[in-house]
Structure formats: structure tokens, C-alpha cells
Design a protein around this motif. Structure first.
Motif, short mmCIF file in Angstrom:
data_model
loop_
_atom_site.label_atom_id
_atom_site.label_comp_id
_atom_site.label_asym_id
_atom_site.label_seq_id
_atom_site.Cartn_x
_atom_site.Cartn_y
_atom_site.Cartn_z
N TYR A 100 2.52 3.77 -1.18
CA TYR A 100 1.84 4.98 -0.68
C TYR A 100 0.47 4.70 -0.10
O TYR A 100 -0.04 5.49 0.70
CB TYR A 100 1.81 6.07 -1.77
CG TYR A 100 3.07 6.90 -1.69
CD1 TYR A 100 4.26 6.44 -2.25
CD2 TYR A 100 3.10 8.09 -0.97
CE1 TYR A 100 5.43 7.16 -2.11
CE2 TYR A 100 4.28 8.82 -0.84
CZ TYR A 100 5.44 8.35 -1.41
OH TYR A 100 6.61 9.06 -1.26
N ILE A 101 -0.15 3.59 -0.47
CA ILE A 101 -1.41 3.23 0.18
C ILE A 101 -1.13 3.02 1.67
O ILE A 101 -1.83 3.55 2.53
CB ILE A 101 -2.02 1.94 -0.42
CG1 ILE A 101 -2.41 2.17 -1.87
CG2 ILE A 101 -3.25 1.49 0.39
CD1 ILE A 101 -3.01 0.93 -2.54
N VAL A 102 -0.08 2.28 1.94
CA VAL A 102 0.27 2.00 3.33
C VAL A 102 0.71 3.27 4.06
O VAL A 102 0.25 3.58 5.15
CB VAL A 102 1.38 0.92 3.40
CG1 VAL A 102 1.74 0.61 4.84
CG2 VAL A 102 0.95 -0.34 2.66
N LEU A 103 1.60 4.04 3.40
CA LEU A 103 2.10 5.26 4.04
C LEU A 103 0.97 6.23 4.38
O LEU A 103 0.99 6.90 5.41
CB LEU A 103 3.09 5.97 3.11
CG LEU A 103 4.40 5.24 2.79
CD1 LEU A 103 5.21 6.06 1.78
CD2 LEU A 103 5.22 5.04 4.06
N SER A 104 -0.05 6.28 3.49
CA SER A 104 -1.09 7.30 3.67
C SER A 104 -1.96 7.02 4.89
O SER A 104 -2.63 7.91 5.39
CB SER A 104 -1.96 7.40 2.41
OG SER A 104 -2.59 6.17 2.17
N LEU A 105 -1.94 5.78 5.38
CA LEU A 105 -2.75 5.46 6.56
C LEU A 105 -2.29 6.27 7.77
O LEU A 105 -3.08 6.59 8.66
CB LEU A 105 -2.65 3.96 6.87
CG LEU A 105 -3.24 3.04 5.80
CD1 LEU A 105 -2.92 1.59 6.09
CD2 LEU A 105 -4.75 3.24 5.69
N THR A 106 -1.00 6.60 7.80
CA THR A 106 -0.48 7.36 8.95
C THR A 106 0.23 8.64 8.50
O THR A 106 0.88 9.30 9.30
CB THR A 106 0.55 6.52 9.74
OG1 THR A 106 1.60 6.14 8.82
CG2 THR A 106 -0.08 5.26 10.30
N LYS A 107 0.09 8.99 7.24
CA LYS A 107 0.86 10.11 6.66
C LYS A 107 2.35 9.97 7.02
O LYS A 107 3.01 10.93 7.45
CB LYS A 107 0.35 11.46 7.17
CG LYS A 107 -1.08 11.78 6.76
CD LYS A 107 -1.38 13.24 7.04
CE LYS A 107 -2.89 13.48 7.02
NZ LYS A 107 -3.25 14.83 7.47
#
Ligand code: PHE
Length: 478
Positions: A100-107
Motif C-alpha cells: 500500500y505504500i507503493v499503491l498510495s503514490l498513485t492511488k
């Protein structure tokens, strides 16, 4: 400083990930009263036992138990094995967080975080055959977290990580305050948060809710795992033990209840906007936090591109520090008895741990994770706490503990506490435990019962083997 460390060890995934889920799946308001009662009856009362014992003996759990009686070694290994097994699934939740750290960069979770979590992240299925299908992304992140844990323990970087968390924990608290404040302004928020504060008195007779409340207090305060014992052994002479324990317990529960006000407000918003019934909003209960927080980031606009990643990074560090705390005790006890070098022990423990964690990276992983989590907290640790109550309440000279606690504290304990630990708590735990086992047996499905059966056998056999294996350390039993 130490008190901050103690609060830090208590505040973690239990508060942000586990509590909202347990609260949600047990109907919100009906959960709160059992929870508050458990905080006093189990939480504060038992933390005091651990503080007093740790402060007095100043050594590892196994050796404290020897000091009481030589026959108690299997109990120590039993507890350490539970701690180790908790670590194996804790890693997986931290792994989801990493994703989710990665996903949250681009929502990247899009407009429907619930479906995204179940279908894209977990790729969850209901059929047992899913156990043969490994989900590559989850597998990779679980591997990454085990690798980090191994690296930190092996290199002895714990202090460094501890310092990073000391900075990030307050940041996490600030973000949570911000998120809760923001959530309360969402349309439909009141549909959610009123659920928490509307007690359902009829649910008080539902013992499953009580069992869940006990389980949550155990996990969230890290009870029975000798964690508080270790911290207390570092406390300087003249410490106010009781005051300390009360502050730690209240801060921890205060934080999780506060956080859940935000979570439930967002759920209320989701109920309003989707028109779905409140209890069907989230498909995979184990991932509630990973559905609800993305949802609020979606409504926040562009600031979410900063707050989102920061939020998940804080959780990552909180998770890793907890993980290290869990594994440290296990590694320490093994290398203490068998005189195996720390680094080698850490490597072996992490490899075995990783192999077990692989089952949580399969398509039925989150279901199995839920079974592990419920079984280990609501049954195994609860049983360990029962044993510890009996050992310290009945076999050990209990009045000594009262004296140690009262020495410098402004809050004093006395007869009431003694009655709780010797009689009330063991009776409540035994009752809940027996009822819980019976209700589980009557309602359980094949997958869960198989897992529980395997866990039970492992939890009986492995501690006996570890206790029977001869110690290579000549001073081990001194
Ligand atoms: N109490 C921690 C939490 O709420 C979990 C934990 C358990 C941490 C054991 C350290 C040791 O997340």
C-alpha cells in the motif's frame, strides 16, 4: 523515555489494523462494553503481574519460570512458540502495508478499494484449492519484510530502527488525528460512529463477543508474551510501576478507540454513498484498514498523495519494530539455551518463519491469517495467561509482587487486585475458553478446523521437544 518505548511497543498494527476489524465484525456498540471491562479485568490487572515479575527477576521468561519451579520450562517454550507464530502472520500484514505504500503514490486502488483489496491485492478465493496458488505480489512483499527483519536482527540495528520509530510514532498519531477529524466531516459519518457508542445490552450475554474482547486486549497490549516483562526489567529502581502500567494501558486503548471513530465514520460515509448495508461494506474483514483508509484518501484530493504514503510508511515502521520485539525474545531464548550464535539463530528463525508465512501469501491466505490470528490470541495466548495467573498467583509468593508494585507508585494495589489475579480472572478465562472451544467446534468449517488441529498439535509437541533437548549452556538452569 522507557515509558514512551512501552507505549511504542503497544501501539502498532493491533490498534490500526486489528481493532477496527474486530469492532466491525462484532457489531460495534455491542463490543465496547466487553472491551472496556476487559481493559480493566485483564489488561491492567495482568500488565501489573508482568511488570512486577519482570522488575523483580530481571531475566528471560524461561529463567523466571525456573526460579518458580524447574518443571515449568515447557510453558516458556509454549509461550515463545505462540509469539513466533504470531510473528509469521504479522509479517504478512506488514507486507500488505508495504504494497500500500507503493499503491498510495498513485492511488492505484481506484474508486472501489474494497474490491481492489480482495481481487487485485489478495486475489482471494473461497475454495480450498486456493492454497496451491501463490499470489506473487504478496509473496514478494512478505519475503521483503522477512528479509528486513533478518537484516535488522542480524546486524543488531534495533537501536537505529527504534530511533526511527520514535520519530515516526508521533507522526503517525498526528496523521491519525488529522484523518479522524477529516472523516467526521464526511456525509454519513454519524451513521458510522454512532454504532460505536450505542451499546447493545443484549449482546452482553454473547460470550463470543467477550472472547473477542479478551483477544483484542491481549494482542493490543502484547499480554502474556513476556514483552512487558522485558521492558519492566530495564526500569530503574524507584520507578512508579503501577502508574506506568495504567498510563500505558490507557494510552493504547485510547488510541485505538479514537482511531476507530475515524474508521467507522468512513464506513458510515461508504454506507451512505453506496447504499449498501453497514455490515456488508467490506468483503475481506482482515483487510478492513486497507479498504477504509484508501477510501478516505480518495475523498481527500491531492494532499492524499503526501499523507497516504506517509501514513503507510509510519505503519511499516511501527510494524517492523513490533516484529523485531516479537522475534528478539524467541532468538534470545534459543541462543541462550543452546549456545548458538545470535546471528545463526536469527537466520534459522527467519527462514523457518518465512516458510510458514508462505501459506498467507496464497489465494486463501487472508482466510488462514484470520484463523491463525483468532486461534493464537483468543485461545493459545489466553490459555498461556491462565497458566501465568496460576503460576504467579498460586505457586509464587504473590504478596511479594504487591510489595514491589506499591513501593514507589502513587496508585496502590491491594486485596482487590490479588482477588482478581487469583480467582476472578482465572475463572473468567477458564469459562470463556471452554465456551469458546465448544462454540468453535460446533460452527467451524473444514479448512479452519484443519488449521486449528495442526496448530494445537504443534503447540503441544514442539514446546515439549524444546524443553527436553539438553541445554548446551552449563549455567542455563542456575
Ligand atoms: N501490541 C502490538 C500491536 O498492537 C503487537 C505486538 C505484539 C507488538 C507483540 C510487539 C510484540 O500491534
Amino acid at each position: 523515555d522507557l515509558m514512551m518505548a512501552m507505549i511504542g511497543s503497544a501501539v502498532g498494527l493491533g490498534n490500526i489494523w486489528r481493532f477496527p476489524n474486530v469492532l466491525y465484525s462484532h457489531g460495534g456498540g455491542s463490543f465496547m462494553i466487553p472491551y472496556i471491562v476487559s481493559l480493566f479485568l485483564l489488561g491492567i490487572s495482568f500488565v501489573l503481574v508482568e511488570y512486577a515479575v519482570g522488575f523483580k527477576f530481571k531475566r528471560s521468561l524461561a529463567r523466571i519460570l525456573f526460579a518458580v519451579s524447574k518443571k515449568l520450562e515447557p510453558v516458556a517454550w509454549f509461550i515463545l512458540l505462540i509469539v513466533f507464530l504470531i510473528a509469521t502472520y504479522y509479517v504478512c500484514v506488514v507486507g500488505w502495508d508495504l504494497i500500500y505504500i507503493v499503491l498510495s503514490l498513485t492511488k492505484a486502488w481506484g474508486a472501489n478499494p474494497d474490491l481492489f483489496f480482495a481481487n487485485n491485492v489478495l486475489q482471494a478465493t473461497d475454495s480450498i484449492s486456493g492454497i496451491f496458488k501463490i499470489v506473487p505480489m504478496v509473496f514478494a512483499s512478505v519475503f521483503a519484510i522477512w528479509f528486513m527483519a533478518w537484516f535488522i536482527i542480524k546486524r543488531d540495528l534495533n537501536d537505529g530502527i527504534g530511533n526511527v520509530s520514535k520519530v515516526l510514532l508521533p507522526v503517525l498519531c498526528l496523521i491519525v488525528v488529522g484523518i479522524v477529524a477529516f472523516s467526521l466531516t464526511l456525509p454519513g459519518a454519524s451513521i458510522g460512529y454512532t454504532q460505536i457508542f450505542t451499546p447493545d445490552w443484549s449482546a452482553l450475554t454473547n460470550l463470543d463477543v467477550w472472547l473477542a474482547a479478551f483477544g483484542q486486549i491481549i494482542f493490543s497490549l502484547s499480554l502474556g508474551m513476556a514483552i512487558a516483562m522485558t521492558y519492566a526489567s530495564y526500569l530503574p529502581e524507584g520507578s512508579k510501576l503501577v502508574d506506568n502500567a495504567v498510563i500505558v494501558a490507557f494510552s493504547n486503548s485510547g488510541f485505538e478507540v479514537f482511531n476507530s471513530i475515524g474508521t467507522f465514520s468512513i464506513l458510515g460515509f461508504m454506507a451512505l454513498t453506496t447504499g449498501m448495508p453497514f455490515n456488508e461494506l467490506v468483503t475481506e474483514g482482515t483487510g478492513l484498514a486497507f479498504v477504509v483508509f484508501p477510501q478516505v484518501f480518495n475523498t481527500m484530493g491531492d494532499v492524499a498523495y503526501i499523507i497516504g504514503p506517509l501514513f503507510f510508511i509510519c505503519i511499516l515502521f511501527a510494524g517492523i519494530t513490533s516484529l523485531i520485539a516479537l522475534l528478539e525474545g524467541v532468538c534470545y531464548s534459543i541462543s541462550e539455551k543452546f549456545l548458538i550464535e545470535r546471528k545463526k539463530t536469527a537466520t534459522a528463525v527467519c527462514i523457518v518463519g518465512f516458510l510458514i508465512s508462505i501459506i498467507f501469501t496464497t489465494a486463501v491466505g487472508s482466510t488462514i491469517l484470520g484463523v491463525f490470528d483468532a486461534y493464537l490470541n483468543n485461545f493459545a495466548l489466553l490459555f498461556a495467561i491462565l497458566l501465568e495467573c496460576i503460576i504467579f498467583g498460586w505457586i509464587y509468593k504473590f504478596d511479594d509482587l504487591i510489595e514491589i508494585l506499591n513501593n514507589n507508585s502513587s496508585i496502590k494495589v491491594g486485596k482487590t487486585w490479588k482477588t482478581v489475579i487469583k480467582y476472578i480472572l482465572p475463572i473468567c478465562i477458564a469459562g470463556l475458553w471452554i465456551q469458546g472451544v465448544m462454540s468453535t467446534i460446533s460452527t467451524i468449517d473444514t479448512l479452519s478446523s484443519t488449521i486449528m488441529l495442526i496448530l494445537t498439535i504443534v503447540l503441544i509437541v514442539v514446546p515439549i521437544i524444546f524443553a527436553k533437548l539438553p541445554a548446551r549452556n552449563p549455567h542455563y538452569y542456575d
